[in-house]
Write a protein that holds these residues in place. Sequence first.
Motif, PDB file in Angstrom:
ATOM      1  N   GLU A 145       0.858  -1.193   0.000  1.00 16.20           N
ATOM      2  CA  GLU A 145       0.000   0.000   0.000  1.00 16.20           C
ATOM      3  C   GLU A 145       0.886   1.232   0.000  1.00 16.20           C
ATOM      4  N   ARG A 146       0.424   2.257  -0.704  1.00 14.66           N
ATOM      5  CA  ARG A 146       1.160   3.520  -0.788  1.00 14.66           C
ATOM      6  C   ARG A 146       0.177   4.670  -0.592  1.00 14.66           C
ATOM      7  N   GLY A 147       0.591   5.632   0.222  1.00 12.65           N
ATOM      8  CA  GLY A 147      -0.231   6.823   0.414  1.00 12.65           C
ATOM      9  C   GLY A 147       0.100   7.859  -0.646  1.00 12.65           C
ATOM     10  N   ALA A 148      -0.698   8.904  -0.706  1.00 10.21           N
ATOM     11  CA  ALA A 148      -0.460   9.993  -1.650  1.00 10.21           C
ATOM     12  C   ALA A 148       0.815  10.746  -1.271  1.00 10.21           C
ATOM     13  N   ILE A 149       1.531  11.216  -2.261  1.00  9.39           N
ATOM     14  CA  ILE A 149       2.702  12.066  -2.038  1.00  9.39           C
ATOM     15  C   ILE A 149       2.212  13.505  -2.092  1.00  9.39           C
ATOM     16  N   THR A 150       2.285  14.193  -0.968  1.00  9.74           N
ATOM     17  CA  THR A 150       1.836  15.580  -0.902  1.00  9.74           C
ATOM     18  C   THR A 150       3.049  16.493  -0.948  1.00  9.74           C
ATOM     19  N   ILE A 151       3.000  17.449  -1.855  1.00  3.48           N
ATOM     20  CA  ILE A 151       4.096  18.401  -2.020  1.00  3.48           C
ATOM     21  C   ILE A 151       3.558  19.779  -1.662  1.00  3.48           C
ATOM     22  N   VAL A 157       8.000  16.379   2.118  1.00  6.39           N
ATOM     23  CA  VAL A 157       7.436  15.442   1.158  1.00  6.39           C
ATOM     24  C   VAL A 157       7.658  14.052   1.734  1.00  6.39           C
ATOM     25  N   GLY A 158       6.603  13.273   1.828  1.00  2.00           N
ATOM     26  CA  GLY A 158       6.714  11.953   2.434  1.00  2.00           C
ATOM     27  C   GLY A 158       6.250  10.855   1.507  1.00  2.00           C
ATOM     28  N   LEU A 159       6.895   9.705   1.645  1.00  2.00           N
ATOM     29  CA  LEU A 159       6.527   8.509   0.905  1.00  2.00           C
ATOM     30  C   LEU A 159       5.907   7.528   1.903  1.00  2.00           C
ATOM     31  N   GLU A 160       4.574   7.543   1.976  1.00  2.00           N
ATOM     32  CA  GLU A 160       3.864   6.693   2.931  1.00  2.00           C
ATOM     33  C   GLU A 160       3.726   5.288   2.360  1.00  2.00           C
ATOM     34  N   MET A 161       4.187   4.291   3.136  1.00  2.00           N
ATOM     35  CA  MET A 161       4.195   2.915   2.651  1.00  2.00           C
ATOM     36  C   MET A 161       3.735   1.943   3.735  1.00  2.00           C
ATOM     37  N   THR A 162       3.123   0.874   3.293  1.00  2.00           N
ATOM     38  CA  THR A 162       2.807  -0.250   4.167  1.00  2.00           C
ATOM     39  C   THR A 162       3.469  -1.484   3.577  1.00  2.00           C
ATOM     40  N   VAL A 163       4.280  -2.151   4.396  1.00  2.00           N
ATOM     41  CA  VAL A 163       4.962  -3.377   3.992  1.00  2.00           C
ATOM     42  C   VAL A 163       4.197  -4.561   4.554  1.00  2.00           C
ATOM     43  N   SER A 164       3.886  -5.522   3.712  1.00  2.00           N
ATOM     44  CA  SER A 164       3.252  -6.767   4.156  1.00  2.00           C
ATOM     45  C   SER A 164       4.303  -7.850   4.260  1.00  2.00           C
ATOM     46  N   ALA A 165       4.256  -8.602   5.363  1.00  3.24           N
ATOM     47  CA  ALA A 165       5.189  -9.708   5.572  1.00  3.24           C
ATOM     48  C   ALA A 165       4.609 -10.968   4.950  1.00  3.24           C
ATOM     49  N   TYR A 166       5.493 -11.752   4.316  1.00  2.00           N
ATOM     50  CA  TYR A 166       5.098 -13.021   3.715  1.00  2.00           C
ATOM     51  C   TYR A 166       5.796 -14.160   4.453  1.00  2.00           C
TER      52      TYR A 166
END
Length: 186
Positions: A145-151, A157-166
Amino acid sequence: MANDADNVRVGLNGSIFIAPKGTTAPTDLDAAWDAGWVDLGYLSDDGVSMEYSTDSEDINAWQSLSPVRKVLTSVDMTLGFTAIELKTATMTLYFPSATMTDIGGTVHKLSIPAAPTPDERAIGLEWLDGDIKNRLVIARGEVTERGAITIGRSAAVGLEMTVSAYADTAPEIAVWLSNDPAWAAA
């Protein structure tokens, strides 16, 4: 059981590390993150969120109004964070299969593919609370999952991320190491 404020923890600071899938992770708290592990740098002051959930399915019987058994059907573990350093490691994690090239001295080009391929990585999380150190290692993970990049002018400026474990070849989805004295077996 008595309350003990000495067992209350905070994440005063920490780091997210990434490496190619299959990279050996530190197996104790004193070992350094070996070559291949890259620190993503500054994260937003929200820190890192870790979520772990399970789903189960009820097994019902004709003779009972309540379930006679529950069967575990899935396990999900995620890490959420916002990287605020815009560098090759964070940009290519946010944009899967993207490549960074230098095209003339001080000009760099991020090529974002129209059809990215899966981008599994090894993910490490380390955080400190005084002398207490914690490390969580996900051998196989992917940004799902990735959030919007707001400038804008009032925030980084942030890169919002969700990492899923496998699941990995080992029986665990992740490994958590800690020198927390509260964890000592009773």
